[in-house]
Design a protein around this motif. Structure first.
Motif, PDB file in Angstrom:
ATOM      1  N   HIS A 149      44.337  45.986  39.192  1.00 39.86           N
ATOM      2  CA  HIS A 149      44.310  44.080  38.328  1.00 39.86           C
ATOM      3  C   HIS A 149      45.406  43.786  38.629  1.00 39.86           C
ATOM      4  CE1 HIS A 149      40.469  43.219  37.074  1.00 39.86           C
ATOM      5  NE2 HIS A 149      40.208  44.520  37.058  1.00 39.86           N
ATOM      6  N   HIS A 152      44.915  42.950  42.291  1.00 42.49           N
ATOM      7  CA  HIS A 152      44.282  40.913  42.600  1.00 42.49           C
ATOM      8  C   HIS A 152      45.660  39.716  42.322  1.00 42.49           C
ATOM      9  CE1 HIS A 152      40.565  42.173  43.456  1.00 42.49           C
ATOM     10  NE2 HIS A 152      40.161  43.073  42.452  1.00 42.49           N
ATOM     11  N   THR A 171      42.064  37.361  37.082  1.00 40.49           N
ATOM     12  CA  THR A 171      41.694  38.088  37.714  1.00 40.49           C
ATOM     13  C   THR A 171      40.179  38.821  37.067  1.00 40.49           C
ATOM     14  OG1 THR A 171      41.942  40.078  36.633  1.00 40.49           O
ATOM     15  CG2 THR A 171      43.473  39.225  38.738  1.00 40.49           C
ATOM     16  N   GLY A 314      41.800  35.604  42.004  1.00 41.14           N
ATOM     17  CA  GLY A 314      41.977  36.684  42.964  1.00 41.14           C
ATOM     18  C   GLY A 314      40.333  38.016  41.409  1.00 41.14           C
ATOM     19  N   GLY A 315      39.869  38.643  42.881  1.00 39.66           N
ATOM     20  CA  GLY A 315      38.798  39.603  41.939  1.00 39.66           C
ATOM     21  C   GLY A 315      37.741  39.423  42.810  1.00 39.66           C
ATOM     22  N   CYS A 342      38.105  37.541  48.288  1.00 35.33           N
ATOM     23  CA  CYS A 342      39.101  38.137  47.365  1.00 35.33           C
ATOM     24  C   CYS A 342      38.243  38.899  46.524  1.00 35.33           C
ATOM     25  CB  CYS A 342      39.263  37.275  45.896  1.00 35.33           C
ATOM     26  SG  CYS A 342      38.384  36.443  45.476  1.00 35.33           S
TER      27      CYS A 342
END
Length: 391
Positions: A149, A152, A171, A314-315, A342
């Motif tokens: 993470h 990310h 994230t 993100g993620g 992402c």
């Protein structure tokens, strides 16, 4: 300074950062022709080095995303072997409880020896490093392994056009290194994690993946079809499905917040029983509503706690563009950036940014990470090559 970032999980990807600027990025699936190909992205790395006219020894650092990943074989098997995938997710009416075997496996997971899922075992760090050193001829000291993470978050913030201004970095995904969501604040070249949500109790990513499977589509790949189907659901049907799904899974505010399953037992069967008799489009509509509302509640709470009005996201959950649209419409959001594509492929970029910051700190150089910019970062193709391929 040259940094190679690598993500080995689904859609394995390599990215090259030169003096803080992303100059190359490619996914292994483009060369293997296997969708979401997982593993060490050897062909993608070779293609980038050729394109950028770089010798392998010129790389100052190689950074691998994720401190704990499953074996390459398992990741590809769960994506391509439909029979195994059905067993893994417990697709069926009669799914036995794991009993002592399941409890023993969970104990092994806590000790770092096994993953709690059947047939899924972690890949040793030594083996991961060996892929790099054997392929690139670099010393093991030039290979780093960093948090999933964190990658990310780094991709989302340093890849954004915010220019170092303060941002709330969020994230959210299925699971990575035991987490499914993080909240961080960022300014200049500093990322500070404020909250982390464990994936064990549940995650928005795992919920949406199981709904995708429930609707007869391919998990880990066809979630966008569920999102696209959702608007076609009659309002009444979607509302009924939302109530049924919320009885099994929902957002739970707290410090940290959680996304959690509310019932015990096999998850596929739980969703199947909860939605029995509901139309397929209603289920998609209810699942999309649940994801949107849970995500909005979580983001609003993060903003209340940390007070930042600029978002970097993100993620894989933020691949849901309908939910992102609702976030962008929040009246308090002054600016929003979602890293392109992402999912885990973006972690190669985040890993490269983190490696660059480490090198700058070690050398006493002021870091100046550049934003992501245009996405045309793979190998180029001239007219002669195109014509040869056509012929």
């Amino acid at each position: 300074m040259l940094v190679l970032g690598i993500s080995e999980t689904h859609c394995a990807t390599a990215a090259v950062l030169r003096d803080g600027q992303l100059v190359g990025c490619a996914s292994e699936e483009r060369f293997s022709r296997l969708k979401n190909d997982a593993g060490y992205p050897r062909r993608a790395i070779d293609a980038l080095l050729r394109e950028l006219h770089l010798d392998r020894g010129a790389l100052d650092l190689v950074v691998l995303a994720g401190t704990r990943i499953p074996t390459y074989e398992w990741m590809n098997r769960v994506m391509r072997d439909e029979a195994y995938r059905r067993r893994y997710y417990g697709v069926g009416l009669e799914t036995p409880r794991r009993g002592l075997t399941g409890r023993a496996r969970k104990l092994g997971a806590r000790l770092g020896l096994l993953d709690p899922a059947p047939g899924k075992a972690p890949l040793a760090d030594e083996e991961r490093r060996a892929h790099v050193t054997g392929h690139l001829g670099l010393a093991a000291e030039r290979v780093r392994i960093v948090d999933h993470h964190a990658c990310h978050a780094a991709a989302a913030y340093f890849g954004s056009p915010f220019g170092g201004r303060e941002a709330l970095v969020l994230t959210n995904d299925n699971s990575g290194d035991g987490l499914c969501a993080t909240v961080s604040t960022a300014r200049a070249t500093t990322l500070e994690r404020r909250e982390a949500t464990r994936s064990g109790p549940g995650s928005l990513g795992s919920f949406y993946t199981l709904v995708t499977l429930l609707l007869g589509m391919k998990p880990g790949e066809h979630e966008y079809k569920v999102m696209g189907l959702a608007p076609y659901a009659p309002a009444g049907g979607a509302e009924q499905a939302l109530a049924a799904l919320r009885a099994t899974f929902d957002f739970a505010p707290g410090e940290p917040c959680r996304f959690e399953w509310r019932t015990r037992g096999p998850l596929y069967r739980t969703l199947l029983e909860a939605t029995l008799g509901l139309r397929f489009d209603a289920i998609a509509g209810g699942a999309q509503r649940l994801l949107e509302e849970a995500l909005l509640r979580w983001v609003r709470l993060a903003r209340e706690r940390y007070g930042v009005e600029r978002l970097a996201l993100g993620g894989g959950v933020f691949m849901n563009v309908k939910a992102n649209m609702l976030l962008a419409e929040e009246p308090w959001v002054s600016d929003l950036f979602v890293f392109p594509s992402c999912g885990d492929e973006s972690n190669a970029v985040g890993a490269a940014y983190l490696g660059y910051l480490e090198l700058c700190a070690a050398r006493g150089t002021a870091p100046a990470p550049r934003p992501f910019g245009p996405a045309y970062l793979g190998p180029s193709l001239d007219d002669a090559e195109a014509e040869e391929a056509i012929r």
